[in-house]
Design a protein around this motif. Structure first.
Motif, PDB file in Angstrom:
ATOM      1  N   THR A   5       0.826  -1.206   0.000  1.00 47.00           N
ATOM      2  CA  THR A   5       0.000   0.000   0.000  1.00 47.00           C
ATOM      3  C   THR A   5       0.866   1.264   0.000  1.00 47.00           C
ATOM      4  N   GLY A   6       1.973   1.222   0.729  1.00 50.51           N
ATOM      5  CA  GLY A   6       2.777   2.432   0.917  1.00 50.51           C
ATOM      6  C   GLY A   6       3.978   2.574   0.014  1.00 50.51           C
ATOM      7  N   ILE A   7       4.361   1.507  -0.701  1.00 49.65           N
ATOM      8  CA  ILE A   7       5.547   1.561  -1.564  1.00 49.65           C
ATOM      9  C   ILE A   7       5.106   1.471  -3.015  1.00 49.65           C
ATOM     10  N   GLN A   8       5.383   2.531  -3.770  1.00 47.35           N
ATOM     11  CA  GLN A   8       4.941   2.585  -5.160  1.00 47.35           C
ATOM     12  C   GLN A   8       6.125   2.458  -6.117  1.00 47.35           C
ATOM     13  N   ASN A   9       5.806   2.187  -7.359  1.00 46.42           N
ATOM     14  CA  ASN A   9       6.811   2.059  -8.408  1.00 46.42           C
ATOM     15  C   ASN A   9       7.228   3.459  -8.866  1.00 46.42           C
ATOM     16  N   GLY A  10       8.129   4.059  -8.107  1.00 48.09           N
ATOM     17  CA  GLY A  10       8.578   5.417  -8.423  1.00 48.09           C
ATOM     18  C   GLY A  10       9.255   5.503  -9.776  1.00 48.09           C
ATOM     19  N   THR A  11       9.933   4.431 -10.193  1.00 44.25           N
ATOM     20  CA  THR A  11      10.594   4.438 -11.502  1.00 44.25           C
ATOM     21  C   THR A  11       9.572   4.559 -12.628  1.00 44.25           C
TER      22      THR A  11
END
Length: 287
Positions: free
Chosen positions: A235-241
């Motif tokens: 939920t809290g970690i997104q695909n920033g790349t």
């Protein structure tokens, strides 16, 4: 040179990362939703619906420029990436559930990101930027879904070959991740640190609050501890790349890529205590 970086090297770097993720996936990861319906449903609802809504709340509280506002929302619209799977492994959480959530959300966001981005750009940037939904769907399909599918095909044909490629690719994936963040910073170097000060707190809030929400929402529905930590991380970690690549290479807006770059810089500082706490909490707990 910068056009070459954003039109060619940046999408290729993300494609290699997604290919590496595909090498770890099987059809069983998509079918696992049947055996883990409650945990999977909570994770997907949190990630695909509640996280974007919380992103809207964050940008309504913090006065950001239109491009930074849309950039932060883009980050909230993105799925979890292979990073969340790695962190779930380090946290001794349920890696199988993490992979399942990442796989399903990666497919669904090929549709949700273009639709949500169209709404966000129309609301916060108005006539400054026009968006053709297909202009996001097609590149996302090419740089995310196709590489995943190729990776899965190779693994289905030969797990040994997939494992060998994965071992070779793993160090390069870290390098690609660093390259994408560095490219985003360099492209916006004149104003990056000013925007960093503006975006840091909203980005951290998005990350930390949604990790906490993910965990407690799972526990409320009596999901076990290991799976609850997995849902927290997904939920809290997104695909920033992916956010950076869409902003810089598809939408050609360096400022919009800043929240993704800031997120990439700050994320690991927030997940370290979560990993340590998860490892301690999961010790001796029956699942």
């Amino acid at each position: 040179m910068s056009n070459l970086v954003f039109k060619v090297f940046l999408p290729l770097a993300l494609a290699f990362i997604m290919f590496g993720m595909g090498l770890t996936l099987t059809l069983a990861d998509f079918k696992r939703v049947i055996s883990l319906p409650k945990a999977t449903a909570i994770g997907l609802i949190n990630q695909l619906i509640l996280l974007p809504l919380f992103g809207l709340l964050v940008v309504s509280i913090f006065p950001l420029s239109p491009a930074l506002t849309v950039g932060l929302l883009l980050l909230a619209f993105c799925p979890g990436g292979s990073t969340s799977n790695m962190i779930s492994y380090l946290a001794k959480a349920d890696v199988a559930l993490s992979v399942t959530l990442t796989a399903i959300s990666s497919l669904l966001t090929v549709i949700t990101i273009p639709v949500f981005m169209g709404l966000a750009i129309n609301k916060f940037m108005g006539d400054e930027t026009s968006l053709n939904v297909l202009s996001i769907i097609l590149p996302m399909f090419a740089i995310a879904i196709v590489p995943i599918a190729i990776g899965m095909f190779i693994k289905a044909r030969s797990k040994t070959i997939a494992k060998s490629i994965e071992k070779i690719l793993a160090p390069f994936s870290i390098g690609f991740f660093i390259f994408i963040i560095a490219a985003a910073i360099y492209s916006n170097r004149a104003s990056f640190f000013t925007q960093l000060r503006q975006a840091a707190v909203p980005v951290l809030l998005l990350n930390v609050v949604m990790m906490a929400f993910g965990y407690f929402s799972a526990r409320i529905f009596k999901v076990n501890v290991r799976q609850s930590f997995t849902i927290a991380l997904e939920t809290g970690i997104q695909n920033g790349t992916l956010a950076i690549t869409i902003a810089a290479s598809v939408l050609h807006n360096a400022e919009m890529a800043t929240p993704g770059a800031v997120y990439g810089l700050l994320m690991f500082f927030t997940v370290v205590p979560v990993v340590l706490f998860a490892r301690k909490a999961s010790r001796g707990v029956k699942v």
